[in-house]
Scaffold this active site. Structure first.
Site, PDB file in Angstrom:
ATOM      1  CD  GLU A  45      -2.949  -1.261   2.190  1.00 54.39           C
ATOM      2  OE1 GLU A  45      -2.836  -0.530   3.209  1.00 54.39           O
ATOM      3  OE2 GLU A  45      -3.919  -2.014   1.986  1.00 54.39           O
ATOM      4  CB  CYS A  54      -3.412  -6.449  -6.000  1.00 54.19           C
ATOM      5  SG  CYS A  54      -4.879  -5.432  -5.969  1.00 54.19           S
ATOM      6  CD  GLU A  56      -4.503 -10.715  -6.255  1.00 53.90           C
ATOM      7  OE1 GLU A  56      -3.871  -9.901  -5.567  1.00 53.90           O
ATOM      8  OE2 GLU A  56      -5.738 -10.782  -6.270  1.00 53.90           O
ATOM      9  CB  CYS A  88      -9.264  -6.507  -7.858  1.00 57.16           C
ATOM     10  SG  CYS A  88      -7.726  -5.982  -8.645  1.00 57.16           S
ATOM     11  CB  CYS A  91      -5.470  -8.921 -10.056  1.00 57.28           C
ATOM     12  SG  CYS A  91      -4.493  -7.810  -9.025  1.00 57.28           S
TER      13      CYS A  91
HETATM   14  N1  THU Z   1      -5.898  -6.583  -2.389  1.00 54.44           N
HETATM   15  C1  THU Z   1      -5.046  -7.490  -2.951  1.00 54.44           C
HETATM   16  O1  THU Z   1      -3.836  -7.421  -2.766  1.00 54.44           O
HETATM   17  N2  THU Z   1      -5.577  -8.464  -3.724  1.00 54.44           N
HETATM   18  C2  THU Z   1      -6.914  -8.678  -3.909  1.00 54.44           C
HETATM   19  O2  THU Z   1      -7.302  -9.582  -4.619  1.00 54.44           O
HETATM   20  C3  THU Z   1      -7.887  -7.786  -3.243  1.00 54.44           C
HETATM   21  C4  THU Z   1      -7.320  -6.569  -2.625  1.00 54.44           C
HETATM   22  C5  THU Z   1      -5.342  -5.562  -1.481  1.00 54.44           C
HETATM   23  C6  THU Z   1      -5.336  -4.149  -1.984  1.00 54.44           C
HETATM   24  C7  THU Z   1      -5.356  -3.366  -0.681  1.00 54.44           C
HETATM   25  O3  THU Z   1      -4.021  -3.233  -0.209  1.00 54.44           O
HETATM   26  C8  THU Z   1      -6.106  -4.245   0.281  1.00 54.44           C
HETATM   27  O4  THU Z   1      -6.111  -5.551  -0.291  1.00 54.44           O
HETATM   28  C9  THU Z   1      -7.521  -3.788   0.561  1.00 54.44           C
HETATM   29  O5  THU Z   1      -8.258  -3.678  -0.596  1.00 54.44           O
END
Ligand code: THU
Length: 134
Positions: A45, A54, A56, A88, A91
């Site tokens: 983040e 993300c 992935e 998401c 991804c």
């Molecule tokens: N996030 C992922 O890393 N992968 C996903 O498939 C869903 C969301 C992360 C993004 C963010 O840092 C946190 O999860 C909350 O959305």
């Protein structure tokens, strides 16, 4: 799928290294490459929020940087989600860039069974695969 438990455990271990001070939602991903190598990634983040990446996509970037040509499977795990966590939309598109339509996406949460689904079901009518056939 062979290697499934190993892939899930790599994603789960990786999740502990997530950088998620804003959402407190940790995610780990593990990519199984065509040659059997596993590459991991975590969500990273940022205080701007929008620059967050993300797990992935980080795992895929890691894999490509290390020479991966094609994804056989990808596991996603969050210790902060009881239910299996699907990738998401962004991804899903990035997974298809490097995978055949039958590549397995394995979605996991802290409780319950993992859900395994081919990427073509998560991302149908893909311009890189399906639409080329027409
Ligand atoms: N996030 C992922 O890393 N992968 C996903 O498939 C869903 C969301 C992360 C993004 C963010 O840092 C946190 O999860 C909350 O959305």
């Amino acid at each position: 799928m062979k290697d499934k438990e190993k892939l899930i455990s790599e994603a789960s271990n990786a999740a502990l290294r997530a950088y998620a001070p804003y959402s407190k939602f940790r995610v780990g991903a593990a990519v199984l490459a065509d040659d059997g190598t596993i590459y991991t990634g975590v969500n990273v983040e940022n205080r701007s929020y929008g620059l967050t990446i993300c797990a992935e996509r980080n795992a895929i970037a890691h894999a490509v940087a290390m020479g991966m040509k094609s994804i056989k499977a990808v596991a996603i795990y969050s210790p902060d989600s009881a239910d299996p966590l699907p990738p998401c939309g962004a991804c899903r598109q990035v997974i298809t860039e490097f995978s055949a339509p039958d590549a397995a996406v394995i979605c996991c949460g802290s409780k319950g069974k993992a859900v395994e689904i081919p990427v073509s079901e998560l991302y149908p009518m893909d311009s890189l695969h399906d639409l080329k056939k027409n």
